[in-house]
Design an enzyme around this catalytic site. Structure first.
Site, mmCIF file in Angstrom:
data_model
loop_
_atom_site.group_PDB
_atom_site.id
_atom_site.type_symbol
_atom_site.label_atom_id
_atom_site.label_comp_id
_atom_site.label_asym_id
_atom_site.label_seq_id
_atom_site.Cartn_x
_atom_site.Cartn_y
_atom_site.Cartn_z
ATOM 1 N N LYS A 37 0.853 -1.190 0.000
ATOM 2 C CA LYS A 37 0.000 0.000 0.000
ATOM 3 C C LYS A 37 0.896 1.250 0.000
ATOM 4 O O LYS A 37 2.103 1.160 0.252
ATOM 5 C CB LYS A 37 -0.922 -0.013 1.215
ATOM 6 C CG LYS A 37 -0.204 0.047 2.553
ATOM 7 C CD LYS A 37 -1.171 -0.237 3.691
ATOM 8 C CE LYS A 37 -0.447 -0.101 5.021
ATOM 9 N NZ LYS A 37 -1.173 -0.784 6.110
ATOM 10 N N TYR A 277 15.942 32.405 0.823
ATOM 11 C CA TYR A 277 14.871 33.286 1.288
ATOM 12 C C TYR A 277 15.156 33.815 2.696
ATOM 13 O O TYR A 277 15.691 33.093 3.547
ATOM 14 C CB TYR A 277 13.547 32.532 1.343
ATOM 15 C CG TYR A 277 12.930 32.288 -0.020
ATOM 16 C CD1 TYR A 277 12.539 33.363 -0.816
ATOM 17 C CD2 TYR A 277 12.715 31.001 -0.481
ATOM 18 C CE1 TYR A 277 11.962 33.146 -2.061
ATOM 19 C CE2 TYR A 277 12.135 30.779 -1.719
ATOM 20 C CZ TYR A 277 11.761 31.850 -2.505
ATOM 21 O OH TYR A 277 11.194 31.636 -3.721
#
Ligand SMILES: *Cc1c(COP(=O)(O)O)cnc(C)c1O
Length: 385
Positions: A37, A277
């Site tokens: 999964k 940034y």
């Protein structure tokens, strides 16, 4: 095909060794079902499933019909697929047509499965999942007698392939009383089957933790997720193994996963300059910085801003500044001679150094499973020896 900004490699020899280790724990007889999964816990269904088949696996568990379809598109025709979770009513016929087995956790699904089987002209493979105390999916005890009666009555179209349950927390020994209670309830369901002389073909309750540490939970099939990917399900399970084998440490389970990228650019930064940034990182001296072509949109956790490390030339290069959407920077001042295009290891080994998934998850508070399963499906996965 143009190249993606990073790549994942799966090491087949490590996987094979994990399978051998799990096999030794569970014995020769039970089916070892590989739980794939969440894109094989991030390892990538498309590459992982054929690799697992090469290592002798021929049974796969998934969480949804969508994932079943992904497995079906890459697996051998003889491999078995079992859906443990969601399958929409309109997809029942599709599942039956492709011999895909599925969990049934309430009675009303059975007449629908029968209808689908008749329509397709094939038997539906049913695994009754029973409620034993996890209280997520699972058929309650009240509906059970009627359900097995229904299966028996419609044997021509419905196969009672499995009787199963899932433990809610077998990883932690502090839950042991709950796990024991769940197992006891499961046996009560089994007893009812015996009484009616109507037994499932496969009894299965064990996940990785149970299969590795609680031998009596290993019946005809085990559903193994995390351990096959080379992770101990928890410290409890690891220490119980050490205790059992009288060892101080053990490397039987091996990570099969590594995540790599390349240096995109290299630049000199003067003392006092800010990197990326904002003002999250200011150079305290003249520095050499490598720019890497991925960021949080590619699954690299932003929480590793100013904290994480990568490997270049076998050395650890610390992250400087914030993880951007598609870029981040690392300090390579101490690693001479690095060139644009050189390999960077984000998770895994390079020369004698290693970066583990746990070094991510310690910082981010993510589970290993969570971190891996969130890695974008778009990152290419390749199998290496
Ligand atoms: C995910 C899952 C497993 C596998 O669990 P691991 O702890 O990763 O081995 C087994 N059974 C069910 C029902 C699951 O959802």
């Amino acid at each position: 095909m143009v190249k993606h900004s990073s790549r994942i490699e799966l090491k087949q020899s490590a996987y094979k060794s994990n399978v051998n280790f799990i096999r030794k724990k569970i014995g020769e007889k039970p089916i070892l079902s590989s739980v794939v999964k969440a894109n094989a816990y991030g390892h990538g269904i498309e590459s992982f499933v054929p690799m697992a088949e090469k290592c002798g696996i021929n049974h796969f568990c998934v969480a949804s019909s969508f994932e079943a379809e992904q497995v079906l598109s890459v697996c051998k025709p003889e491999s078995q697929i079992l859906i443990m979770g969601i399958i929409y009513e309109e997809d029942l016929e599709w599942a039956v047509a492709h011999d895909i087995a599925f969990f049934v956790y309430y009675f009303d699904r059975l007449p629908k499965a029968l209808e689908a089987a008749k329509k397709v002209g094939k038997k539906a493979k049913i695994h009754l999942e029973v409620e034993t105390g996890a209280n997520r999916t699972g058929m309650n005890a009240k509906e059970f007698p009627k359900s097995i009666a229904y299966l028996k009555k419609n044997e021509d179209w419905l196969v009672f392939e499995g009787l199963c349950t899932h433990f809610g927390g077998a990883e932690s020994f502090s839950n042991q009383f709950k796990i024991d209670r769940q197992h006891k309830k499961y046996k009560e369901f089994l007893r009812q089957c015996k009484e009616k002389k109507f037994m499932p073909q496969l009894r299965h309750i064990a996940c990785s933790a149970a299969a590795l540490a609680m031998k009596d939970t290993v019946y005809d099939l085990v559903r193994i997720g995390v351990a096959q990917y080379g992770f101990w399900p928890s410290p409890d399970i690891y220490f119980s193994h050490l205790h059992e084998t009288n060892k101080k440490s053990d490397t039987s389970l091996k990570r099969i996963f590594s995540w790599k990228t390349d240096v995109m650019d290299i630049r000199e930064v003067d003392k006092g300059e800010f990197i990326g940034y904002g003002t999250a990182f200011q150079a305290t001296q003249k520095m050499t910085i490598a720019v890497l072509p991925l960021g949080y949109s590619n699954g690299y956790p932003r929480a590793l801003s100013n904290r994480g490390q990568v490997l270049i030339r076998g050395k650890k290069a610390p992250i400087v500044g914030l993880i951007n959407m598609n870029l981040f920077m690392v300090d390579i001042s101490h690693i001479p001679g690095v060139q644009v295009g050189e390999e960077v290891v984000l998770i895994g080994r390079q020369n004698n150094n290693v970066i583990n998934v746990s070094s991510f998850t310690n910082v981010t508070q993510l589970l290993n499973n969570e971190m891996l399963s969130r890695l974008p499906a778009a990152i290419p996965r390749t199998v290496v020896r």
